[in-house]
Design a protein around this motif. Structure first.
Motif, PDB file in Angstrom:
ATOM      1  N   THR A  28       0.859  -1.174   0.000  1.00  0.00           N
ATOM      2  CA  THR A  28       0.000   0.000   0.000  1.00  0.00           C
ATOM      3  C   THR A  28       0.892   1.219   0.000  1.00  0.00           C
ATOM      4  O   THR A  28       1.659   1.433   0.925  1.00  0.00           O
ATOM      5  N   SER A  29       0.783   2.024  -1.049  1.00  0.00           N
ATOM      6  CA  SER A  29       1.700   3.151  -1.196  1.00  0.00           C
ATOM      7  C   SER A  29       1.153   4.454  -0.645  1.00  0.00           C
ATOM      8  O   SER A  29       1.816   5.462  -0.733  1.00  0.00           O
ATOM      9  N   SER A  30      -0.033   4.456  -0.111  1.00  0.00           N
ATOM     10  CA  SER A  30      -0.632   5.708   0.328  1.00  0.00           C
ATOM     11  C   SER A  30      -0.769   5.748   1.841  1.00  0.00           C
ATOM     12  O   SER A  30      -1.400   4.905   2.429  1.00  0.00           O
ATOM     13  N   GLN A  31      -0.149   6.765   2.428  1.00  0.00           N
ATOM     14  CA  GLN A  31      -0.299   6.942   3.863  1.00  0.00           C
ATOM     15  C   GLN A  31       0.254   8.292   4.273  1.00  0.00           C
ATOM     16  O   GLN A  31       1.010   8.912   3.553  1.00  0.00           O
ATOM     17  N   VAL A  32      -0.155   8.709   5.447  1.00  0.00           N
ATOM     18  CA  VAL A  32       0.325   9.962   6.024  1.00  0.00           C
ATOM     19  C   VAL A  32       1.058   9.612   7.309  1.00  0.00           C
ATOM     20  O   VAL A  32       0.540   8.883   8.141  1.00  0.00           O
ATOM     21  N   SER A  33       2.271  10.119   7.452  1.00  0.00           N
ATOM     22  CA  SER A  33       3.089   9.856   8.635  1.00  0.00           C
ATOM     23  C   SER A  33       3.395  11.159   9.349  1.00  0.00           C
ATOM     24  O   SER A  33       3.631  12.175   8.706  1.00  0.00           O
ATOM     25  N   GLU A  34       3.416  11.088  10.674  1.00  0.00           N
ATOM     26  CA  GLU A  34       3.812  12.236  11.483  1.00  0.00           C
ATOM     27  C   GLU A  34       5.240  12.017  11.948  1.00  0.00           C
ATOM     28  O   GLU A  34       5.575  10.948  12.456  1.00  0.00           O
ATOM     29  N   LYS A 125      -6.290  13.279  10.828  1.00  0.00           N
ATOM     30  CA  LYS A 125      -5.335  12.310  10.267  1.00  0.00           C
ATOM     31  C   LYS A 125      -6.065  11.293   9.394  1.00  0.00           C
ATOM     32  O   LYS A 125      -5.575  10.921   8.325  1.00  0.00           O
ATOM     33  N   GLN A 126      -7.239  10.852   9.809  1.00  0.00           N
ATOM     34  CA  GLN A 126      -8.016   9.904   9.017  1.00  0.00           C
ATOM     35  C   GLN A 126      -8.429  10.532   7.684  1.00  0.00           C
ATOM     36  O   GLN A 126      -8.337   9.889   6.639  1.00  0.00           O
ATOM     37  N   ARG A 127      -8.843  11.797   7.702  1.00  0.00           N
ATOM     38  CA  ARG A 127      -9.198  12.509   6.457  1.00  0.00           C
ATOM     39  C   ARG A 127      -7.993  12.596   5.520  1.00  0.00           C
ATOM     40  O   ARG A 127      -8.116  12.380   4.318  1.00  0.00           O
ATOM     41  N   LEU A 128      -6.827  12.932   6.089  1.00  0.00           N
ATOM     42  CA  LEU A 128      -5.614  13.043   5.276  1.00  0.00           C
ATOM     43  C   LEU A 128      -5.199  11.687   4.711  1.00  0.00           C
ATOM     44  O   LEU A 128      -4.776  11.590   3.558  1.00  0.00           O
ATOM     45  N   ASN A 129      -5.321  10.637   5.513  1.00  0.00           N
ATOM     46  CA  ASN A 129      -4.999   9.289   5.029  1.00  0.00           C
ATOM     47  C   ASN A 129      -5.914   8.891   3.878  1.00  0.00           C
ATOM     48  O   ASN A 129      -5.459   8.310   2.892  1.00  0.00           O
ATOM     49  N   GLN A 130      -7.193   9.201   3.997  1.00  0.00           N
ATOM     50  CA  GLN A 130      -8.146   8.883   2.925  1.00  0.00           C
ATOM     51  C   GLN A 130      -7.796   9.651   1.654  1.00  0.00           C
ATOM     52  O   GLN A 130      -7.807   9.105   0.561  1.00  0.00           O
ATOM     53  N   ALA A 131      -7.451  10.926   1.802  1.00  0.00           N
ATOM     54  CA  ALA A 131      -7.063  11.743   0.645  1.00  0.00           C
ATOM     55  C   ALA A 131      -5.802  11.181  -0.008  1.00  0.00           C
ATOM     56  O   ALA A 131      -5.703  11.126  -1.242  1.00  0.00           O
ATOM     57  N   LYS A 133      -4.793   8.065  -0.008  1.00  0.00           N
ATOM     58  CA  LYS A 133      -5.158   6.836  -0.724  1.00  0.00           C
ATOM     59  C   LYS A 133      -5.812   7.167  -2.054  1.00  0.00           C
ATOM     60  O   LYS A 133      -5.504   6.557  -3.072  1.00  0.00           O
ATOM     61  N   GLU A 134      -6.694   8.151  -2.045  1.00  0.00           N
ATOM     62  CA  GLU A 134      -7.389   8.536  -3.279  1.00  0.00           C
ATOM     63  C   GLU A 134      -6.415   9.094  -4.314  1.00  0.00           C
ATOM     64  O   GLU A 134      -6.580   8.864  -5.505  1.00  0.00           O
ATOM     65  N   GLY A 135      -5.402   9.833  -3.873  1.00  0.00           N
ATOM     66  CA  GLY A 135      -4.444  10.441  -4.791  1.00  0.00           C
ATOM     67  C   GLY A 135      -3.194   9.620  -5.014  1.00  0.00           C
ATOM     68  O   GLY A 135      -2.296  10.043  -5.742  1.00  0.00           O
ATOM     69  N   ASP A 136      -3.110   8.438  -4.382  1.00  0.00           N
ATOM     70  CA  ASP A 136      -1.931   7.576  -4.486  1.00  0.00           C
ATOM     71  C   ASP A 136      -0.667   8.377  -4.173  1.00  0.00           C
ATOM     72  O   ASP A 136       0.249   8.492  -4.983  1.00  0.00           O
ATOM     73  N   CYS A 137      -0.649   8.948  -2.980  1.00  0.00           N
ATOM     74  CA  CYS A 137       0.389   9.910  -2.595  1.00  0.00           C
ATOM     75  C   CYS A 137       0.834   9.652  -1.155  1.00  0.00           C
ATOM     76  O   CYS A 137       0.078   9.126  -0.347  1.00  0.00           O
ATOM     77  N   TYR A 138       2.070  10.024  -0.847  1.00  0.00           N
ATOM     78  CA  TYR A 138       2.561   9.982   0.524  1.00  0.00           C
ATOM     79  C   TYR A 138       2.417  11.367   1.143  1.00  0.00           C
ATOM     80  O   TYR A 138       2.680  12.372   0.491  1.00  0.00           O
ATOM     81  N   GLY A 139       2.066  11.404   2.413  1.00  0.00           N
ATOM     82  CA  GLY A 139       1.999  12.657   3.153  1.00  0.00           C
ATOM     83  C   GLY A 139       2.879  12.566   4.385  1.00  0.00           C
ATOM     84  O   GLY A 139       2.937  11.520   5.044  1.00  0.00           O
ATOM     85  N   PHE A 140       3.585  13.655   4.662  1.00  0.00           N
ATOM     86  CA  PHE A 140       4.441  13.718   5.838  1.00  0.00           C
ATOM     87  C   PHE A 140       4.116  14.983   6.601  1.00  0.00           C
ATOM     88  O   PHE A 140       4.129  16.077   6.045  1.00  0.00           O
ATOM     89  N   ILE A 141       3.818  14.815   7.874  1.00  0.00           N
ATOM     90  CA  ILE A 141       3.556  15.949   8.756  1.00  0.00           C
ATOM     91  C   ILE A 141       4.758  16.084   9.666  1.00  0.00           C
ATOM     92  O   ILE A 141       5.073  15.170  10.437  1.00  0.00           O
ATOM     93  N   LEU A 142       5.455  17.212   9.547  1.00  0.00           N
ATOM     94  CA  LEU A 142       6.630  17.482  10.361  1.00  0.00           C
ATOM     95  C   LEU A 142       6.206  18.307  11.565  1.00  0.00           C
ATOM     96  O   LEU A 142       5.575  19.359  11.411  1.00  0.00           O
TER      97      LEU A 142
END
Length: 164
Positions: A28-34, A125-131, A133-142
């Motif tokens: 699974t390539s889509s996720q948001v990490s803090e 965080k759940q909203r960002l994770n869903q977004a 997944k929809e965009g097939d993108c990684y998100g990083f919150i610093l």
């Protein structure tokens, strides 16, 4: 054993399975990490760098969002990230940064979206994770440790340890 090459709109990955059985691994390539880091010791951010360099090989952009920091092109080049595929935007507020991040993650135009934000709620965080997944993108919150807390941690650590 056979390999099945599957392509998604913005990424490709391989599932390996034995004939007649379910896949052993699903990537699974889509996720948001803090990522929480100490601003006085930015080494933690360098742990993220190889991943961002790998993502920069995709034809998509990398987006950096901040309400406090301005993206420095010299810094981007020194990290080995492509200046021509890197966008830096300044946001007015935390709410604005979250909204921009969610839209960017969902768009599919970015391989990664990196944002400086304070701690966020599980719902956000759940909203960002869903977004993501929809965009097939990684998100990083610093998230930087508060300077006072960081200072206390360093003083505590070094006062109890004797270095020879």
């Amino acid at each position: 054993m056979r390999s099945i090459q599957q392509a998604r709109p913005n990424a490709s990955y391989t599932l390996t399975s034995e004939m007649g059985t379910a896949p052993k691994h699903i990537y699974t390539s889509s996720q948001v990490s803090e990522i929480v880091y100490d601003p006085q010791n930015p080494f933690t951010l360098h742990l993220l760098l190889p991943f961002l360099q790998q993502l920069s090989h995709q034809p998509r952009w990398q987006l950096w969002l901040s309400s406090e920091r301005r993206l420095n092109r010299y810094w981007i080049n020194s990290l080995g990230l492509p200046e021509n595929k890197t966008i830096g935007l300044n946001a007015v507020s935390t709410e604005n940064t979250i909204e921009m991040m969610e839209k960017a993650l969902r768009s599919g135009n970015f391989s990664s979206v990196i944002a400086w934000l304070p701690a966020i709620s599980p719902d956000i965080k759940q909203r960002l994770n869903q977004a993501a997944k929809e965009g097939d993108c990684y998100g990083f919150i610093l998230q930087s440790l508060p300077v006072l807390q960081s200072s206390l941690l360093h003083n505590d650590m070094f006062s109890k340890t004797h270095w020879h």
